[in-house]
Motif scaffolding. Structure first.
Motif, PDB file in Angstrom:
ATOM      1  N   PRO A   1       0.860  -1.246   0.038  1.00  0.00           N
ATOM      2  CA  PRO A   1      -0.075   0.053  -0.019  1.00  0.00           C
ATOM      3  C   PRO A   1       0.881   1.314   0.011  1.00  0.00           C
ATOM      4  N   GLY A   2       0.340   2.199  -0.509  1.00  0.00           N
ATOM      5  CA  GLY A   2       1.071   3.483  -0.743  1.00  0.00           C
ATOM      6  C   GLY A   2       0.109   4.603  -1.151  1.00  0.00           C
ATOM      7  N   PHE A   3       0.804   5.624  -1.495  1.00  0.00           N
ATOM      8  CA  PHE A   3      -0.262   7.054  -1.972  1.00  0.00           C
ATOM      9  C   PHE A   3       0.467   7.491  -3.274  1.00  0.00           C
ATOM     10  N   LEU A   4      -0.489   8.103  -3.896  1.00  0.00           N
ATOM     11  CA  LEU A   4       0.096   8.705  -5.166  1.00  0.00           C
ATOM     12  C   LEU A   4      -0.433  10.218  -4.963  1.00  0.00           C
ATOM     13  N   LEU A   5       0.650  11.161  -4.856  1.00  0.00           N
ATOM     14  CA  LEU A   5       0.687  12.428  -4.564  1.00  0.00           C
ATOM     15  C   LEU A   5       0.578  13.249  -5.890  1.00  0.00           C
TER      16      LEU A   5
END
Length: 224
Positions: free
Chosen positions: A213-217
């Motif tokens: 899991p992660g984030f796209l900024l």
């Protein structure tokens, strides 16, 4: 990628390949390309084996890949030559303190570099890529979420993921953050044995990858 405490050249010479070398761009960033959200010139920040740069060049984008590892840069340049891709160029650089590209790039892509930056260097990194960005340039950072790297274990050394707030605040000192959303990062499943128990239960995609899991900024550089 770059991190002062690690020998990145040794990592890029190892077999199996490092977990982030999946033989193609990260799917989240590939989707941005498909959606027409990338504009030349492009900086591939911490390019590694540079499948992202090569995919962009294959579509006609002009792209520069920078990485701390001379081994990775040599491999990327060789692949570009082998594929006849003349609009992709590569250079070894300290991504937290590089020069010579002032105002050049309309898009900057960070494919899982952020978590690997040396402690205390995130603002230097934000400043360096900001200086290299043209007014109005777009920035996309694909970063690991807190806990994704086993960093919920206080005794575990090395890189760590970030909360949404931490990622936002690290970038927003200079950049105008437009959006942060949940995103998956794909890893090379052949490398799972060297990653330790934190990834033992990682989701697989059936194509030789595991998911974390992660984030796209998404952010941009103000016009003025």
């Amino acid at each position: 990628m770059t991190q002062s405490s690690l020998d990145w050249d040794a990592i890029y010479r190892q077999e199996p390949r490092p977990p982030w070398s999946i033989g193609r761009p990260q799917p989240e960033l590939a989707a941005l390309i498909d959606q027409g959200k990338i504009r030349s010139d492009v900086l591939d920040s911490g390019c590694g084996h540079a499948e992202l740069s090569l995919a962009l060049a294959a579509r006609g984008y002009t792209v520069v890949g920078l990485d701390a590892s001379a081994t990775a840069i040599k491999a990327a340049a060789a692949l570009a030559a082998e594929r006849g891709l003349t609009t992709a160029t590569f250079a070894q650089a300290d991504i937290t303190n590089f020069q010579g590209y002032d105002g050049r790039f309309s898009t900057i892509l960070d494919s899982a570099l952020f978590h690997a930056l040396p402690p205390g260097s995130h603002q230097d990194y934000a400043r360096s890529i900001f200086q290299a960005a043209a007014p109005g340039a777009r920035l996309y950072i694909l970063a690991f979420a807190a806990g994704a790297l086993g960093d919920d274990d206080p005794d575990r050394p090395g890189s760590r993921g970030y909360t949404e707030t931490e990622l936002h605040d690290a970038v927003a000192t200079l950049w105008r953050v437009d959006d942060i959303r949940s995103a998956n990062l794909y890893g090379n499943a052949a490398a799972l044995e060297v990653l330790g128990p934190a990834f033992a239960e990682a989701e697989r995609d059936g194509e030789g990858h595991f998911l974390t899991p992660g984030f796209l900024l998404s952010a941009h550089k103000p016009e003025r």
